[in-house]
Every structure is written in C-alpha cells, then in structure tokens.
Scaffold this motif. Structure first.
Motif, PDB file in Angstrom:
ATOM      1  N   ILE A 253      -3.298  -4.524   4.835  1.00 15.70           N
ATOM      2  CA  ILE A 253      -2.401  -5.336   5.657  1.00 15.70           C
ATOM      3  C   ILE A 253      -1.701  -4.462   6.692  1.00 15.70           C
ATOM      4  CG2 ILE A 253      -0.376  -6.842   5.655  1.00 15.70           C
ATOM      5  CD1 ILE A 253      -1.081  -7.524   2.726  1.00 15.70           C
ATOM      6  N   LEU A 254      -1.765  -4.879   7.968  1.00 13.93           N
ATOM      7  CA  LEU A 254      -1.040  -4.231   9.048  1.00 13.93           C
ATOM      8  C   LEU A 254      -0.017  -5.236   9.578  1.00 13.93           C
ATOM      9  CD1 LEU A 254      -3.870  -2.743   8.853  1.00 13.93           C
ATOM     10  CD2 LEU A 254      -3.550  -2.181  11.267  1.00 13.93           C
ATOM     11  N   ASP A 255       1.280  -4.930   9.404  1.00 13.03           N
ATOM     12  CA  ASP A 255       2.339  -5.862   9.801  1.00 13.03           C
ATOM     13  C   ASP A 255       3.323  -5.160  10.732  1.00 13.03           C
ATOM     14  OD1 ASP A 255       4.186  -7.825  10.128  1.00 13.03           O
ATOM     15  OD2 ASP A 255       4.921  -7.815   8.056  1.00 13.03           O
ATOM     16  N   PRO A 256       3.062  -5.160  12.046  1.00 16.05           N
ATOM     17  CA  PRO A 256       3.965  -4.481  12.978  1.00 16.05           C
ATOM     18  C   PRO A 256       5.339  -5.149  13.078  1.00 16.05           C
ATOM     19  CG  PRO A 256       2.293  -5.711  14.171  1.00 16.05           C
ATOM     20  CD  PRO A 256       1.899  -5.761  12.737  1.00 16.05           C
ATOM     21  N   LYS A 257       5.424  -6.435  12.715  1.00 15.06           N
ATOM     22  CA  LYS A 257       6.711  -7.135  12.778  1.00 15.06           C
ATOM     23  C   LYS A 257       7.640  -6.718  11.645  1.00 15.06           C
ATOM     24  CE  LYS A 257       5.050 -11.172  12.352  1.00 15.06           C
ATOM     25  NZ  LYS A 257       5.034 -12.633  12.180  1.00 15.06           N
ATOM     26  N   GLN A 258       7.066  -6.135  10.580  1.00 16.01           N
ATOM     27  CA  GLN A 258       7.828  -5.753   9.397  1.00 16.01           C
ATOM     28  C   GLN A 258       8.622  -6.957   8.855  1.00 16.01           C
ATOM     29  OE1 GLN A 258       9.841  -1.964   9.428  1.00 16.01           O
ATOM     30  NE2 GLN A 258       8.638  -1.214  11.166  1.00 16.01           N
ATOM     31  N   SER A 259       7.914  -8.070   8.720  1.00 17.49           N
ATOM     32  CA  SER A 259       8.571  -9.300   8.259  1.00 17.49           C
ATOM     33  C   SER A 259       8.049  -9.673   6.885  1.00 17.49           C
ATOM     34  CB  SER A 259       8.348 -10.420   9.275  1.00 17.49           C
ATOM     35  OG  SER A 259       6.955 -10.600   9.525  1.00 17.49           O
ATOM     36  N   ASP A 260       7.517 -10.878   6.724  1.00 19.24           N
ATOM     37  CA  ASP A 260       7.135 -11.386   5.400  1.00 19.24           C
ATOM     38  C   ASP A 260       6.079 -10.520   4.722  1.00 19.24           C
ATOM     39  OD1 ASP A 260       8.883 -13.541   5.550  1.00 19.24           O
ATOM     40  OD2 ASP A 260       7.442 -14.732   6.686  1.00 19.24           O
ATOM     41  N   LEU A 261       5.012 -10.186   5.444  1.00 19.25           N
ATOM     42  CA  LEU A 261       3.919  -9.446   4.810  1.00 19.25           C
ATOM     43  C   LEU A 261       4.340  -8.036   4.413  1.00 19.25           C
ATOM     44  CD1 LEU A 261       0.829 -10.533   6.956  1.00 19.25           C
ATOM     45  CD2 LEU A 261       1.812 -11.614   4.929  1.00 19.25           C
ATOM     46  N   ALA A 262       5.378  -7.514   5.069  1.00 11.16           N
ATOM     47  CA  ALA A 262       5.866  -6.181   4.717  1.00 11.16           C
ATOM     48  C   ALA A 262       6.507  -6.157   3.328  1.00 11.16           C
ATOM     49  CB  ALA A 262       6.872  -5.707   5.764  1.00 11.16           C
ATOM     50  N   ARG A 263       6.839  -7.335   2.792  1.00 14.97           N
ATOM     51  CA  ARG A 263       7.421  -7.414   1.445  1.00 14.97           C
ATOM     52  C   ARG A 263       6.380  -7.239   0.348  1.00 14.97           C
ATOM     53  NH1 ARG A 263       9.279 -13.126   1.382  1.00 14.97           N
ATOM     54  NH2 ARG A 263       9.584 -12.654  -0.826  1.00 14.97           N
ATOM     55  N   ILE A 264       5.097  -7.290   0.717  1.00 19.09           N
ATOM     56  CA  ILE A 264       4.037  -7.153  -0.286  1.00 19.09           C
ATOM     57  C   ILE A 264       3.996  -5.704  -0.778  1.00 19.09           C
ATOM     58  CG2 ILE A 264       1.549  -7.278  -0.665  1.00 19.09           C
ATOM     59  CD1 ILE A 264       1.444  -9.543   1.350  1.00 19.09           C
ATOM     60  N   GLN A 265       3.969  -5.557  -2.084  1.00 18.33           N
ATOM     61  CA  GLN A 265       4.000  -4.225  -2.694  1.00 18.33           C
ATOM     62  C   GLN A 265       2.596  -3.632  -2.747  1.00 18.33           C
ATOM     63  OE1 GLN A 265       5.824  -4.806  -6.512  1.00 18.33           O
ATOM     64  NE2 GLN A 265       7.774  -5.535  -5.649  1.00 18.33           N
ATOM     65  N   GLU A 266       2.524  -2.329  -2.512  1.00 23.29           N
ATOM     66  CA  GLU A 266       1.239  -1.645  -2.576  1.00 23.29           C
ATOM     67  C   GLU A 266       0.801  -1.472  -4.035  1.00 23.29           C
ATOM     68  OE1 GLU A 266       0.096   1.009   0.864  1.00 23.29           O
ATOM     69  OE2 GLU A 266       2.091   1.779   0.326  1.00 23.29           O
ATOM     70  N   SER A 267      -0.500  -1.433  -4.226  1.00 23.26           N
ATOM     71  CA  SER A 267      -1.072  -1.232  -5.560  1.00 23.26           C
ATOM     72  C   SER A 267      -2.468  -0.657  -5.376  1.00 23.26           C
ATOM     73  CB  SER A 267      -1.139  -2.562  -6.312  1.00 23.26           C
ATOM     74  OG  SER A 267      -2.038  -3.463  -5.673  1.00 23.26           O
ATOM     75  N   ASP A 268      -3.207  -0.538  -6.477  1.00 28.02           N
ATOM     76  CA  ASP A 268      -4.584  -0.053  -6.371  1.00 28.02           C
ATOM     77  C   ASP A 268      -5.445  -1.016  -5.557  1.00 28.02           C
ATOM     78  OD1 ASP A 268      -3.923   2.113  -7.902  1.00 28.02           O
ATOM     79  OD2 ASP A 268      -4.610   1.221  -9.797  1.00 28.02           O
ATOM     80  N   GLN A 269      -5.030  -2.278  -5.534  1.00 26.48           N
ATOM     81  CA  GLN A 269      -5.807  -3.305  -4.848  1.00 26.48           C
ATOM     82  C   GLN A 269      -5.317  -3.550  -3.422  1.00 26.48           C
ATOM     83  OE1 GLN A 269      -5.628  -7.094  -6.815  1.00 26.48           O
ATOM     84  NE2 GLN A 269      -7.130  -8.081  -5.496  1.00 26.48           N
ATOM     85  N   ILE A 270      -4.041  -3.280  -3.150  1.00 29.72           N
ATOM     86  CA  ILE A 270      -3.419  -3.642  -1.876  1.00 29.72           C
ATOM     87  C   ILE A 270      -2.794  -2.421  -1.203  1.00 29.72           C
ATOM     88  CG2 ILE A 270      -1.673  -5.088  -0.764  1.00 29.72           C
ATOM     89  CD1 ILE A 270      -1.905  -7.012  -3.119  1.00 29.72           C
ATOM     90  N   ALA A 271      -3.038  -2.282   0.102  1.00 29.74           N
ATOM     91  CA  ALA A 271      -2.381  -1.262   0.917  1.00 29.74           C
ATOM     92  C   ALA A 271      -1.699  -1.947   2.092  1.00 29.74           C
ATOM     93  CB  ALA A 271      -3.397  -0.239   1.416  1.00 29.74           C
ATOM     94  N   VAL A 272      -0.447  -1.537   2.365  1.00 30.92           N
ATOM     95  CA  VAL A 272       0.347  -2.166   3.425  1.00 30.92           C
ATOM     96  C   VAL A 272       0.889  -1.082   4.346  1.00 30.92           C
ATOM     97  CG1 VAL A 272       2.295  -3.674   3.964  1.00 30.92           C
ATOM     98  CG2 VAL A 272       1.019  -4.007   1.824  1.00 30.92           C
ATOM     99  N   ALA A 273       0.820  -1.339   5.668  1.00 27.87           N
ATOM    100  CA  ALA A 273       1.365  -0.394   6.646  1.00 27.87           C
ATOM    101  C   ALA A 273       2.153  -1.165   7.693  1.00 27.87           C
ATOM    102  CB  ALA A 273       0.248   0.398   7.311  1.00 27.87           C
ATOM    103  N   CYS A 274       3.315  -0.604   8.092  1.00 30.38           N
ATOM    104  CA  CYS A 274       4.176  -1.260   9.077  1.00 30.38           C
ATOM    105  C   CYS A 274       4.524  -0.352  10.254  1.00 30.38           C
ATOM    106  CB  CYS A 274       5.475  -1.742   8.413  1.00 30.38           C
ATOM    107  SG  CYS A 274       5.212  -2.915   7.070  1.00 30.38           S
TER     108      CYS A 274
END
Length: 429
Positions: A253-274
C-alpha cells in the motif's frame, strides 16, 4: 416453447376517428365465417375451433401485437408485469410525440398520418434487486431520432416524470444489429448488498460488488478507481483490501495522503508506505518481486504463485511530491507492473480523483481492465475512462458509480456496504 420475439414487428397507430377499412373487412369476413360455420351441422366444439382458426388467420398481426403489449415474455411476477405494461405505454406515447413534432428541419409524420411505431419490449424484474431494459426495433424513420445525442437524456427525463421512478442508465445496439437496448435504473430500488464480517460472498479471486457486478481478477488484472472526495473511493479500496487479505494475497500500500490506509498495520502479509522515499522503494521492491515470480514461473509453469495486490491511493498526490527524475522512476515501475504483472499474478489498483492523462498516463490507463468512476461526474470526466459511455443519469448516492470490466459497456453499480465493522480494524485483526 414459442419465442414471441421471433414474431415481433412494427405496427401502426391510427388516430381517433380515422377509418380503417382493412380492419373493417376483417371484421365482416370473420362475422360471415362465424355465421356460416354456426349453420353447419358440426359438433359445437369443432365449430368453435374453426371460428378461432379463421379469426386468428385474419387478425394474426393484431394478436401478435396484443401479446407484445401484454409483455408476457420473461414473466417475473404480476407487479413487474404491470410496471412493464405502464412503461411500454409511456414509451409509445413518447415516440409518437417525438416523431410528430418538427425535428432537425423536417417532420416525419403529420398528425393525420398513419404512424409506424417500432416493436418495443420492456423487461422489469424486482425479484433480486433491480434489472430492467427497453428494446426498441430499429426502423429507418427513427434513425435521426435515436442517433440524436439528446434522445437518451430526453427519454430518461420522460421516464423519470413517469411515476418519478425509472431512468435510462445506458444504451447499446443489440448483437443482431436490429434493436437498440436501453438499460433502466430504478430510483426506488438498488442492487447494493450488505456484507457481514465473514464476507462469505467472496470466492478466491472473485470480489462481489453488488447483485449484478463482480470483479474476477483472473480475467481483469488491474483497476483504476476515480472519484472526488466523499464519493466512496477509499471505502471501495478498503473492501478490495479485505478481500485480498481473506484470500491470503500479499498486499503493498502506498498512501501519500497519510489518511485511512495509513492506519493499516504492517505484517508479514502487508507492507505500508506513506513517506516519499519509502513509497518509491516499496514500489521498486514490488517490481523486483514480480520479476522473481516471473523467473519462477518460467522455470516451472506449474508453480503456485502468491497473488499480490499493489494499491497506490491518490497517484496525483504522489506525483506532486516528486521531482522529474523520481516521477520517471515511479511511472516506469507502474508501467512494468501494468504490462507484465498478469503472468506473475501482480494486480495494481490506482486511486485518483480524475483519471486524465496528466494523472494516469494513457499507456498505463489502457492496461486497466477494471475502470471505475464513483460519484457524480461530467461527460468529460467519463470520457477519460469510458471511450463510448452512453450513461447520462446523475449519480445521486454515495458509493454508487460507473464500472466497465475489460471494455464491456459502462454500467451503474453500487459499492457493497460492510456492516458492523471498521474495515481498517478488520484488516488489522
């Protein structure tokens, strides 16, 4: 079973007080035949059968038109039958009004003429949400009328005035080329669905949207989701992320707005960058993972590859954060995934407010098998995504929009409602 569509043809409306000698001689011939048969010494049942056969032969076209007006084909219930009959009468009246007024410097019919009306079939079904359309036979007299760009809007407005209910959502020519089909929308009924936390309506690579629409990621590999703030764009992306997590996809997940999707926690399955550098690095690493998966598949075509979902929310906002060199790197990586991700099961979702060429380059947009525009929009905005969009209906509800899958005709659809849970909390659980 008889298919009455095989017998449908245009018919003639005659005005009050107009003498119809053709009908008169049929009535006279039928009456004389009935009188002669009644004087014969046959059994009474044979008399009735003979009279019925003669009357049917004399008035076959009237019987066919009567059956057509009853709208008996594809029966879906008494209420729907009544609605179909009323819509049919309304459309016929509208067509008569249209062809008897001056149009484009000419008049097709004077009010004293015999007016040829095309065969019309209406289908309405409220059993599972709403499904409806109007079929109008193409006749030379109506070419200018139906090809008029304003006709769709006027027909939709006419149906809205009729019980303030139905409107025309889209138009297409039938596969046989002899009919034009208008898809209906019902203001009182929608096809939206509510999903419980179990989300048991999703099956592996298929995500259900509403009662009529779904996304099959095995058939359409990438998606662009456009819509202004508040149109439901983020909610739809959250729903697709839930479906991906349930099916054990790897998520980036790439969320430049740092809004809703930025609340998603990283795990072995999910990577998030803002942050800018983190987003560029995550996307570039995703390209490397895709290339690795391609090599594995080339070595062993039977290998089970893990599907990946890469989400870029508000691509325009991300591009605005970058200098020219960084923008080029971003677009090169997105282009690689869009062009080469199919075989490696890498799926791309791009969220953007306007899907114009400045925000989503044409070569990337053309690879998007799923095109979605949420909320109300102008004709220009619709043309960015749908080259031949015939939808003129206003989108009035949040979470409603227009969808086309693999260049299918654009249709109105509803984003599913997820009940009793916060989607982000559900993803994090």
């Amino acid at each position: 079973m008889i298919d009455w569509n095989d017998f449908r043809h245009h018919f003639i409306i005659r005005h009050e007080g107009e003498d119809d000698s053709r009908l008169n001689w049929r009535l006279i011939a039928g009456a004389l035949s009935a009188l002669i048969i009644s004087m014969c010494g046959w059994w009474w049942l044979l008399k009735l059968i003979a009279i019925f056969i003669i009357w049917s032969a004399l008035a076959a076209d009237y019987i066919i038109n009567w059956i057509e007006e009853l709208q008996l084909q594809e029966y879906s219930g008494l209420y729907d039958l009544l609605q179909r009959f009323l819509v049919l009468k309304s459309v016929k009246k509208y067509l008569v009004d249209e062809v008897t007024r001056p149009r484009l410097g000419r008049v097709f019919y004077e009010r004293s003429d015999h007016i040829v009306i095309p065969g019309i079939n209406v289908f309405i079904d409220h059993r599972h949400g709403f499904d409806g359309y109007i079929e109008i036979e193409l006749l030379p007299e109506y070419n200018d009328l139906i090809n008029d760009p304003d006709f769709l809007v006027k027909l939709s407005g006419h149906l809205r005035r009729f019980a303030n209910r139905y409107s025309v959502a889209s138009m297409k020519i039938s596969a046989t080329g002899n009919k034009v089909i208008y898809t209906l929308a019902d203001a009182r009924t929608d096809n939206s669905i509510e999903l419980e936390p179990a989300l048991n309506k999703n099956y592996d690579s298929v995500n259900v949207l509403d009662l009529k629409h779904f996304i099959d990621w095995n058939q359409a590999y990438h998606a662009v989701i456009s819509g202004v703030t508040g149109s439901g764009k983020t909610k739809l992306i959250e729903y697709l992320l839930i479906c991906a997590k349930i099916n054990n996809w790897d998520i980036r997940i790439l969320d430049p707005k740092q809004s809703d999707l930025a609340r998603i926690q990283e795990s072995d399955q999910i990577a998030v960058a803002c942050e800018k550098d983190d987003m560029l690095e995550l996307l570039h690493e995703s390209v490397k993972e895709m290339q690795h998966a391609q090599r594995r598949y080339k070595e062993d075509p039977t290998v089970a590859l893990t599907p990946h979902l890469i989400v870029v929310d508000e691509l325009a906002a991300l591009k605005a954060m970058l200098d020219r060199k960084e923008q080029q790197q971003l677009l090169d990586d997105l282009k690689q995934i869009a062009l080469l991700g199919r075989q490696a099961k890498f799926h791309l979702i791009i969220g953007v407010q306007q899907a114009n060429a400045n925000n989503v380059p044409t070569e990337i947009r053309e690879q998007m098998g799923i095109k979605i525009l949420l909320g109300n929009s102008t004709a220009t905005e619709r043309k960015f995504l749908f080259t031949d969009c015939q939808i003129n209906t206003e989108i009035e509800n949040v979470g409603q929009g227009i969808i086309s899958v693999n260049n299918s005709p654009a249709e109105i659809f509803n984003v599913p409602w997820i009940t009793d849970i916060d989607p982000i909390e559900y993803i994090n659980s």
